[in-house]
Design a protein around this motif. Structure first.
Motif, PDB file in Angstrom:
ATOM      1  N   UNK A  61       2.278 -58.569 -52.947  1.00  0.00           N
ATOM      2  CA  UNK A  61       3.667 -58.136 -53.004  1.00  0.00           C
ATOM      3  C   UNK A  61       4.335 -58.347 -51.651  1.00  0.00           C
ATOM      4  N   UNK A  62       5.393 -59.136 -51.649  1.00  0.00           N
ATOM      5  CA  UNK A  62       6.039 -59.530 -50.397  1.00  0.00           C
ATOM      6  C   UNK A  62       6.547 -58.327 -49.615  1.00  0.00           C
ATOM      7  N   UNK A  63       7.186 -57.366 -50.282  1.00  0.00           N
ATOM      8  CA  UNK A  63       7.768 -56.224 -49.589  1.00  0.00           C
ATOM      9  C   UNK A  63       6.696 -55.404 -48.882  1.00  0.00           C
ATOM     10  N   UNK A  64       5.585 -55.174 -49.557  1.00  0.00           N
ATOM     11  CA  UNK A  64       4.521 -54.376 -48.958  1.00  0.00           C
ATOM     12  C   UNK A  64       3.856 -55.116 -47.802  1.00  0.00           C
ATOM     13  N   UNK A  65       3.652 -56.416 -47.983  1.00  0.00           N
ATOM     14  CA  UNK A  65       3.029 -57.197 -46.922  1.00  0.00           C
ATOM     15  C   UNK A  65       3.921 -57.214 -45.686  1.00  0.00           C
ATOM     16  N   UNK A  66       5.227 -57.391 -45.871  1.00  0.00           N
ATOM     17  CA  UNK A  66       6.139 -57.401 -44.733  1.00  0.00           C
ATOM     18  C   UNK A  66       6.149 -56.048 -44.022  1.00  0.00           C
ATOM     19  N   UNK A  67       6.113 -54.971 -44.795  1.00  0.00           N
ATOM     20  CA  UNK A  67       6.093 -53.640 -44.184  1.00  0.00           C
ATOM     21  C   UNK A  67       4.802 -53.434 -43.388  1.00  0.00           C
ATOM     22  N   UNK A  68       3.684 -53.900 -43.923  1.00  0.00           N
ATOM     23  CA  UNK A  68       2.420 -53.731 -43.211  1.00  0.00           C
ATOM     24  C   UNK A  68       2.402 -54.562 -41.932  1.00  0.00           C
ATOM     25  N   UNK A  69       2.969 -55.765 -41.973  1.00  0.00           N
ATOM     26  CA  UNK A  69       3.042 -56.584 -40.758  1.00  0.00           C
ATOM     27  C   UNK A  69       3.956 -55.935 -39.733  1.00  0.00           C
ATOM     28  N   UNK A  70       5.042 -55.330 -40.203  1.00  0.00           N
ATOM     29  CA  UNK A  70       5.957 -54.660 -39.289  1.00  0.00           C
ATOM     30  C   UNK A  70       5.281 -53.484 -38.603  1.00  0.00           C
ATOM     31  N   UNK A  71       4.372 -52.846 -39.317  1.00  0.00           N
ATOM     32  CA  UNK A  71       3.655 -51.704 -38.754  1.00  0.00           C
ATOM     33  C   UNK A  71       2.488 -52.125 -37.868  1.00  0.00           C
ATOM     34  N   UNK A  72       2.276 -53.420 -37.742  1.00  0.00           N
ATOM     35  CA  UNK A  72       1.270 -53.882 -36.804  1.00  0.00           C
ATOM     36  C   UNK A  72       0.000 -54.421 -37.412  1.00  0.00           C
ATOM     37  N   UNK A  73      -0.050 -54.622 -38.737  1.00  0.00           N
ATOM     38  CA  UNK A  73      -1.251 -55.198 -39.343  1.00  0.00           C
ATOM     39  C   UNK A  73      -1.464 -56.610 -38.808  1.00  0.00           C
ATOM     40  N   UNK A  74      -2.698 -56.922 -38.472  1.00  0.00           N
ATOM     41  CA  UNK A  74      -3.012 -58.242 -37.935  1.00  0.00           C
ATOM     42  C   UNK A  74      -3.202 -59.260 -39.049  1.00  0.00           C
ATOM     43  N   UNK A  75      -3.580 -58.772 -40.249  1.00  0.00           N
ATOM     44  CA  UNK A  75      -3.833 -59.662 -41.375  1.00  0.00           C
ATOM     45  C   UNK A  75      -3.942 -58.818 -42.638  1.00  0.00           C
ATOM     46  N   UNK A  76      -4.118 -59.468 -43.767  1.00  0.00           N
ATOM     47  CA  UNK A  76      -4.265 -58.752 -45.016  1.00  0.00           C
ATOM     48  C   UNK A  76      -5.225 -59.506 -45.934  1.00  0.00           C
ATOM     49  N   UNK A  77      -5.908 -58.757 -46.784  1.00  0.00           N
ATOM     50  CA  UNK A  77      -6.854 -59.318 -47.740  1.00  0.00           C
ATOM     51  C   UNK A  77      -6.348 -58.992 -49.137  1.00  0.00           C
ATOM     52  N   UNK A  78      -6.123 -59.996 -49.946  1.00  0.00           N
ATOM     53  CA  UNK A  78      -5.712 -59.794 -51.332  1.00  0.00           C
ATOM     54  C   UNK A  78      -6.975 -59.773 -52.194  1.00  0.00           C
TER      55      UNK A  78
END
Length: 477
Positions: free
Chosen positions: A86-103
């Motif tokens: 989900x684009x909105x959630x991924x963008x929010x997590x990146x804004x909060x400082x996430x270095x990466x994400x695993x789907x």
């Protein structure tokens, strides 16, 4: 690094702990937690450097957990674990400082070694810590200014096993040379006259090193060494991604010009770019495709932002065209430089053109049908029926109905229903929004009708589906 895994699904936690090759990358899972509050308690009493967290959890969500960790444990690396791209959630997590994400759904398609290698590579990019073996850079000299007017950057396009290969280069007394970060070196010679000659000769000398790219910095004179190294780390993450060309090994790049012309990108710009590429209006339109490609390159988004846009966009394309897969032959996560992204987009576009033109309709008809599909995808609460939509794209009802089925792969009403159900699945899996509100947000003001339709399509009621996605069923605990 010590790793904490946070997910309310016990099977997911155990699966990640057992299946991921943590030790291979110097990682060790030291704990697990079923929600954000339990994770915070663990962090309070244990040494953790990496947090892998789900987004949708009871008690405390992953987003809330990340906000708290950012304040209380700012040195912990954050990795998002999500069920949907989900684009909105991924963008929010990146804004909060996430270095990466695993789907989670992508783990079957990607090797787990590739996922961890990507994550560790980004951590290396962020830290930019100079390896201890960097013998050319005494700590006390970092604040000294370069006296020469030109420097050289050496970039290896493939990971190098021989970390000391630079010892074979003609480094002279008075030269400054350091490994800025993995596979990236900065070399500034003390003798500027010799440097200009070396700069011309070096590509020929490195013919035996075909994976090395050389970048001349003609205006490095006057920059602090530490300042230049910091700029180079940042430039690698965004600038080099867009500057490198296939087969080209020698570049001239001005630090001053790069700093002055660096684009300022706001979140609204990223969201607009996501909205553009999630649509299909560019597929059969050469001017639009080329214009959007140029606009995207000028934004110079970091690699993780590009990935978040197109992971989500690919999902939208596949849903719209009723296709299992339509992306290029390469995985998004393997695209390192812009010329690879551009090649991937062009290849993907060709696949989509083949899909939409299989019925041999004219380009204008295809564009009209894709426009109709986009209108539904952009606002699934839209109550426009087949007759109204046919009028919107200036087609008769019967002809529109036939064309839509041939081009999209399913009847109009079925397409609308499937898009709404897919959105409902995302909201149920990723949020705690009440079901009555999810029904309204997906175009079904009547909750009972929505629940009945959802069960017909998925085999589960909305509540059962939410419980399954969250791992709340007793069989998973």
């Amino acid at each position: 690094m010590n790793v904490l895994i946070v997910d309310d699904d016990k099977l997911v936690r155990k699966g990640l702990m057992v299946l991921m090759p943590w030790k291979q990358f110097g990682l060790q899972v030291v704990g697990e937690a079923a929600n954000g509050e339990a994770a915070l308690q663990f962090l309070q009493n244990n040494d953790v450097q990496m947090l892998v967290t789900d987004l949708a959890m009871p008690v405390m969500s992953g987003i809330e957990l990340m906000r708290t960790v950012r304040i209380r444990f700012p040195d912990i690396w954050l990795i998002v674990l999500t069920f949907h791209q989900d684009f909105e959630y991924i963008q929010e997590s990146l804004r909060l400082g996430a270095i990466d994400y695993i789907v989670k759904t992508q783990l079957e398609k990607e090797k787990m070694e590739d996922v961890l290698a990507r994550i560790m590579g980004r951590i290396a990019e962020e830290t930019g810590k100079r390896p201890p073996a960097s013998r050319f850079l005494p700590e006390e000299n970092e604040k000294l200014q370069f006296q020469s007017g030109t420097g050289l950057v050496l970039l290896s396009l493939t990971p190098r096993q021989d970390s000391d290969w630079t010892r074979r280069l003609p480094v002279r007394p008075g030269d400054f040379m350091t490994e800025v970060e993995q596979d990236l070196w900065l070399w500034v010679q003390g003798d500027s006259d010799a440097l200009s000659l070396q700069g011309e000769d070096l590509p020929e000398r490195l013919q035996v090193e075909p994976d090395i790219v050389l970048i001349r910095l003609p205006d490095i004179e006057g920059f602090d060494r530490g300042e230049a190294v910091k700029w180079l780390r940042e430039f690698r993450n965004r600038g080099l991604l867009y500057e490198l060309e296939a087969g080209k090994r020698l570049y001239d790049i001005s630090i001053v010009s790069e700093q002055e012309n660096w684009p300022i990108v706001f979140e609204d710009d990223v969201r607009e770019m996501h909205k553009r590429w999630s649509s299909l209006s560019w597929v059969n339109n050469d001017p639009v495709f080329n214009e959007w490609l140029t606009d995207l390159k000028l934004m110079r988004l970091p690699k993780e932002r590009l990935e978040s846009i197109f992971y989500s966009a690919v999902r939208e394309w596949e849903r719209t065209l009723s296709a299992d897969t339509i992306s290029g032959s390469r995985r998004i996560g393997s695209l390192l430089y812009w010329y690879e992204w551009e090649e991937w987009l062009r290849e993907t576009r060709r696949s989509m053109i083949d899909l939409t033109n299989k019925s041999m309709y004219s380009g204008s008809i295809v564009d009209s049908i894709l426009k109709a599909a986009d209108l539904i995808a952009q606002d699934i609460t839209l109550q426009t029926g087949l007759v109204e939509m046919a009028g919107t794209v200036h087609m008769s009802r019967s002809y529109f109905s036939q064309c839509f089925k041939d081009i999209i792969g399913k009847p109009f009403n079925e397409y609308v229903r499937d898009r709404r159900i897919a959105k409902a699945e995302e909201l149920l899996g990723q949020t705690g929004i009440p079901i009555v509100m999810i029904a309204e947000r997906t175009g079904y003001p009547n909750e009972k009708y929505f629940s009945r339709l959802f069960r017909e399509q998925t085999g589960l009621t909305p509540s059962e589906y939410r419980q399954k996605q969250r791992g709340a069923l007793s069989s998973k605990k």
